[in-house]
Design an enzyme around this catalytic site. Sequence first.
Site, PDB file in Angstrom:
ATOM      1  N   ARG A 176      35.764  41.967  35.002  1.00 35.46           N
ATOM      2  CA  ARG A 176      35.555  40.964  36.338  1.00 35.46           C
ATOM      3  C   ARG A 176      34.403  41.775  37.201  1.00 35.46           C
ATOM      4  NH1 ARG A 176      37.483  38.474  33.145  1.00 35.46           N
ATOM      5  NH2 ARG A 176      39.549  37.668  33.158  1.00 35.46           N
ATOM      6  N   SER A 226      43.951  33.146  38.644  1.00 37.32           N
ATOM      7  CA  SER A 226      44.830  34.153  38.558  1.00 37.32           C
ATOM      8  C   SER A 226      44.395  35.044  39.991  1.00 37.32           C
ATOM      9  CB  SER A 226      44.124  35.246  37.488  1.00 37.32           C
ATOM     10  OG  SER A 226      44.659  34.846  36.212  1.00 37.32           O
ATOM     11  N   GLU A 296      42.106  39.615  42.508  1.00 34.32           N
ATOM     12  CA  GLU A 296      40.819  39.307  41.893  1.00 34.32           C
ATOM     13  C   GLU A 296      40.131  37.850  42.771  1.00 34.32           C
ATOM     14  OE1 GLU A 296      40.262  36.540  37.709  1.00 34.32           O
ATOM     15  OE2 GLU A 296      41.457  38.284  37.459  1.00 34.32           O
TER      16      GLU A 296
END
Length: 303
Positions: A176, A226, A296
């Site tokens: 990420r 998420s 996230e």
Amino acid sequence: MNQTLIDEMTRIVGKENIRCEEPMAKHTTFQIGGPAQLMVLPSTVEEIQRVFCLCKEQNVPFFVMGNGSNLLVSDQGMDGVVMVLARNFSAYEIQGTKVTAQAGAMLATIGNAVCERELTGFEFAAGIPGTIGGAVMMNAGAYGGEMKDIIQSVQVLDGAGNILELSCNEMDFGYRHSVVEENGYLVLGATMCLQDGEKSAIRAKMKELSEARRSKQPLEYPSAGSTFKRPEGYFAGKLIMDAGLRGYQVGGAQVSEKHCGFVINRGGATAQDVMQLILDVQDKVYDAYQVTLEPEVKLVGRQ
């Protein structure tokens, strides 16, 4: 917002592509967020450059977004200019096994197009509800694949308004992560390398992953995907479930009963609800397991 700035932005992109005090809840998959002072929808690289440089010159706060699928926008909204790169900047081209796409192209659109051209390697991304730009910036991934696996090069605008072409290695992709945010780049587009495949097998794989998403993820509710990054050695959803937080609710925000790694908007949730829920989950998981969960989802706007 300075009227002179608004007038100049209007000259750059046209009146139909300017929106004042635009509710961000209409532009995020969470369906949450107060108004953006000024939303701008450019459709060419030149327009993007001019908007970008004008904001820099005028010292105006500036934020770039795509489909809004990984954002939690403050209830108080966003100052300055929000530049949207979505359907207004979404052209793509397929030549052989190479796919070049502008930042606003939806991953699902590219997924269907490359399937029709019998190109494999993109199946993992086809069900992610975001754009090429957002996926590149955060090295989006699912079901064992990541953007770094298929990226050849990325076209960006640097902090001075110059166009750069960065190789996959220069993007410094990680979990990420890429150099985009830390270097203040704006993703304009990407070139991806796929492989020849067989349409029925590609379509079957896409269907399999789509069914897995529908069965395991709370797609029937607004969310930002998420909510937490995967802690090393753990799964966020399992930690949250084991901490007894399945279905935990603050206002209209809830830890999904279907998948505890998702925070959902059950109806009327505010950003404050979501933020309090995130803090509660972090505290309770840390108390139980001494593991820090890192969001996230990107938190933006006035605080």
